[in-house]
Design an enzyme around this catalytic site. Sequence first.
Site, PDB file in Angstrom:
ATOM      1  N   ASP A  72       0.838  -1.209   0.000  1.00  0.00           N
ATOM      2  CA  ASP A  72       0.000   0.000   0.000  1.00  0.00           C
ATOM      3  C   ASP A  72       0.872   1.258   0.000  1.00  0.00           C
ATOM      4  OD1 ASP A  72       0.899  -0.284   2.585  1.00  0.00           O
ATOM      5  OD2 ASP A  72      -0.986   0.305   3.524  1.00  0.00           O
ATOM      6  N   SER A  73       2.208   1.082   0.096  1.00  0.00           N
ATOM      7  CA  SER A  73       3.114   2.235  -0.065  1.00  0.00           C
ATOM      8  C   SER A  73       2.922   2.854  -1.453  1.00  0.00           C
ATOM      9  CB  SER A  73       4.573   1.814   0.137  1.00  0.00           C
ATOM     10  OG  SER A  73       4.921   0.759  -0.741  1.00  0.00           O
ATOM     11  N   ASP A 111      -1.206  -6.206  -0.274  1.00  0.00           N
ATOM     12  CA  ASP A 111      -1.283  -5.522   1.013  1.00  0.00           C
ATOM     13  C   ASP A 111      -2.719  -5.017   1.216  1.00  0.00           C
ATOM     14  OD1 ASP A 111       0.112  -4.724   3.241  1.00  0.00           O
ATOM     15  OD2 ASP A 111       1.179  -3.063   2.276  1.00  0.00           O
ATOM     16  N   LYS A 141      -1.432  -9.591   2.871  1.00  0.00           N
ATOM     17  CA  LYS A 141      -0.655  -9.125   4.007  1.00  0.00           C
ATOM     18  C   LYS A 141      -1.453  -8.022   4.689  1.00  0.00           C
ATOM     19  CE  LYS A 141       3.049  -5.988   3.854  1.00  0.00           C
ATOM     20  NZ  LYS A 141       2.519  -5.084   4.859  1.00  0.00           N
ATOM     21  N   GLU A 143      -1.361  -5.325   8.498  1.00  0.00           N
ATOM     22  CA  GLU A 143      -0.588  -4.866   9.642  1.00  0.00           C
ATOM     23  C   GLU A 143      -1.271  -5.222  10.963  1.00  0.00           C
ATOM     24  OE1 GLU A 143      -0.017  -0.666   9.114  1.00  0.00           O
ATOM     25  OE2 GLU A 143       0.853  -0.898   7.116  1.00  0.00           O
ATOM     26  N   GLU A 210       9.280  -4.304  10.400  1.00  0.00           N
ATOM     27  CA  GLU A 210       9.653  -2.986   9.870  1.00  0.00           C
ATOM     28  C   GLU A 210      10.175  -2.057  10.954  1.00  0.00           C
ATOM     29  OE1 GLU A 210       6.878  -1.168   7.132  1.00  0.00           O
ATOM     30  OE2 GLU A 210       7.869   0.787   7.260  1.00  0.00           O
TER      31      GLU A 210
END
Length: 319
Positions: A72-73, A111, A141, A143, A210
């Site tokens: 998602d960056s 993501d 993925k 968080e 991270e």
Amino acid sequence: MTDSLLHFLQLIQRNSSRPTEPAENSNRKKVTVQSLQRLYKKNVPITVMTAYDYPSGLMCDKTGMDICLVGDSLAMTALGYESTNDISFDEMLHHSRAVARGCKNSFIVGDLPFGTYETSANQALDSSIRFLREGKVGAVKFEGGKEVFEQVCKIVSAGIPVMAHIGLTPQRASALGGYKVQGKTVEKAKKLLEDALALQEAGAFSLVLEAIPTPVATFITKRLTIPTIGIGAGPHCSGQVLVYLDMLGMFDRFMPKFCKVYGEVGSITENALLEFKKEVIAKSFPDEKLHCYSMESAEEAERFKDWVAQVESSDNVNI
Ligand SMILES: Nc1nc(=O)c2c([nH]1)NC[C@@H]1CN(c3ccc(C(=O)N[C@@H](CCC(=O)O)C(=O)O)cc3)CN21
Ligand SMILES: CC(C)C(=O)C(=O)O
Ligand SMILES: [Mg+2]
């Protein structure tokens, strides 16, 4: 020289700037969760790269990345949003389909963006199913630590592999007080290890660490039986990931300490564009011999000239 010969020479010239060695893994097989597990067991580091579109997916594939992460960056790097939380699920799916069209052998992980998995295990499973069906990914993925335990269990039991992500979790940057290194005290490190063990227990096949101090990430890696993928987590993780446009020097807003620029593609691109502008203004591009087309035959060219002369000498400008 004929047009086709010139065109051929042009192609040779273009190819000369390309890598001459074939990609090490050009004949490799499709990467799977099982083949990743084999690499991990053999202590072979896992290579992960983010990709955002068809060309970056193609590059990840052709260079033999084990995993291609549609991170998602991309909200910030490819779309210019202020934060990763500004991207919609539909936008992620649109980009992920493009990556998948270029990426044949790397294992594609999608993501889950902010707001698509936090509410409940059912919401997370629905989103994951959509990512596989509409985004063409092989795994998802998202968080979070213990708080996403139920989500991981549910998705894994439906047969969808999950990559977990702890430490600096950018979607929670607001609660973390910004993009800060995590786990810098013994208490916080202990919490990270508990989270990591819970995510492994829930069935995650790998875990992104991270921005975590090296000793902490090293210890977490040692205590787990699933591979850790580090980004700012030191050299002792089971694999490493970098953000595509960061490692190519193509992102202008910030540069985390963990990023290494492997190619100054940003300045190469800038110089190329400036050169194009200069040549257009100087009228030295396009080159008559290299980049232009001619008539079918000398005879047709002659006939065309005659016709133009006729039109120009006539009073009727509308032919
Ligand atoms: N282009 C890009 N690269 C990324 O790695 C990235 C994104 N975008 N967007 C989402 C998040 C944001 N990330 C970031 C952003 C900044 C730092 C950063 O500058 N960190 C400080 C550490 C500060 C501290 O000491 O706590 C650094 O100096 O690295 C780290 C991760 C990682 N992700
Ligand atoms: C940096 C990786 C792990 C990521 O989450 C992303 O690119 O969004
Ligand atoms: Mg992300």
